[in-house]
Enzyme design. Sequence first.
Site, PDB file in Angstrom:
ATOM      1  CD  GLU A 435      -2.827  -1.462  -0.041  1.00  0.00           C
ATOM      2  OE1 GLU A 435      -2.849  -0.550  -0.435  1.00  0.00           O
ATOM      3  OE2 GLU A 435      -3.054  -2.958   0.305  1.00  0.00           O
ATOM      4  N   GLY A 436       2.406   1.120  -0.214  1.00  0.00           N
ATOM      5  CA  GLY A 436       2.915   1.971  -0.979  1.00  0.00           C
ATOM      6  C   GLY A 436       4.203   2.344   0.487  1.00  0.00           C
TER       7      GLY A 436
END
Length: 591
Positions: A435-436
Amino acid sequence: MPTYTAPTKDMAFVLHDVLKTHESATPGYDELEPDFTAAVLEEAGKLASEVLTPLNVVGDQEKCRLENGIVYTPTGFKAAFEQMKEGGWTGLDMPEEFGGQNMPVVLGTAVGEMFSAANQAFTMYQGLTHGAASAILAHGTQAQKDTYLPKMVSCEWTGTMNLTEPHCGTDLGLMRTKAEPQGDGSYKVSGQKIFISAGDHDMSENVIHLVLAKVPGGPEGIKGVSLFIVPKFNVNDDNSVGSANGVSVGNIEKKMGIHGNATCVMNYDEATGYLLGDLNKGMRAMFTMMNEARLGVAMQGLAQAEAAYQNAVIYAKDRLQGRDVTGVKNPDGPADPLIVHPDIRRALMDQKSFIEGARAFLLWGASLIDQAHRAEDADADGLISLMTPVLKGFLTDEGYDMTVRAQQIYGGHGYIEEHGMSQFTRDARIAQIYEGANGVQALDLVGRKLAQDGGKHVMAFFAMIKDYCKEQGDVEGMEEFITPLKAASKDLQAASMFFMQNGMKNPNHALAGSYDFMHLFGHVCLGFMWARMARASLDALAAGSSDATFHETKLTTARFYMARRLPATGMHLARIESGADTVMALDAEAF
């Protein structure tokens, strides 16, 4: 085998004594009376402890398997998923219109922490479905909502997000997956996606994939990316499951942790897909899911730290090793328990003070989401947008570190699979990446979020801390918490000023300090939470609380954080103010 007990008492303290949810003007919060939330948390805690926790090690050891194109989850997962669905837990904070219970996000977050702590890999199946459903809810047509949401809210159908490809990670503008428009308004989606959590499994009738792809002739790079709904099985006009779509699993990734979750290579071969949101605006739609997922990943960092800490405390109290240097504490035994030693206490207090502070930070963040959405509060929306990279990056970095400290308390036994401590560390590690990755979170914070809306939201945060310190400074018993919070906040403001004065001249000065800034910000947020918790406990004691021990313990832990953890802001500021010169000094060939 490791155990887990849901920390419902501490959650109730944060919800009611600190955040005072039941007194809030946010629509729906009037329902969050202490008796009601206690009942919800107790039932969720039982499910977490009695059903999900025993399956955690099963999932880790058995893993998922791919046989003849079918993905099978570990023993017991399917039955547990049925219990989760039957209890309505999958739609706790989703709209009633589509079968949810419309509870506030803050309560769903508390429940989610328990499930994730008990079994992170299992909980991801419903968590990703929740995120995909939220994206459809925000950007879908009414027909799309009516088709997919009822069965996704109930988890009869599950969902995924498909971003990454073999040749592009964070730089999604490089993606090659394409979507060819058809005459009937659908698209034929072709390409390969990797690292797809819960990409396929045997626990639901259908899997609804949200897939980023490019339509031929669109703009170059990220501006030409669109988002598509691509079901594993086509959906008939009566919303029943139809024929197989052109979607298949190429492989299950072999990975460090979360073995119970099927992380798949997904192949799309002219699969029928439907545009979600506007053409060439796929990232806007996907970020609805990603921002929610980032809060969920922040929760995972906290949850794994909590589970590891609980077991480390048990071991530290039971394991006999050495003697207390101030005098024997266990005269009838050959040695004293580990917990008498200052270094063990230091490690446990590091964990305890992080976990309880992080829980308050996370639930405060969830309350901002409720405020933004339920009360349509733009300021709350801006503040949680600023806080999201801090929550995700800081809580997962620190959460992983705390699982390592818990493992360390076991000594060599922590490295042996028999005791199960390595699983917490292995499972927590992914939260820093997906998620990053956390480096990207730091760049987002410094490069985008600080300047968002002209810097309005970070200035509002500074004002919030300043006003709180002013209000509380003269309150009896609060000075020892307010003074270090003031100092930490000044460090944060000084770091922001350094970026303003030097970042324009040389952007590397800001980027080289971004990771330290994210951690500096995180410590200030936890310091703020600890000050608020200290005030709540002081008030409870003054009112004659029947649980004085709980509140005295809370105050002692607050003092530890202020004295031993919060001063890290000075170190991070010094690193930031050193600039980028030493970071960028070497030529690439010198590495």
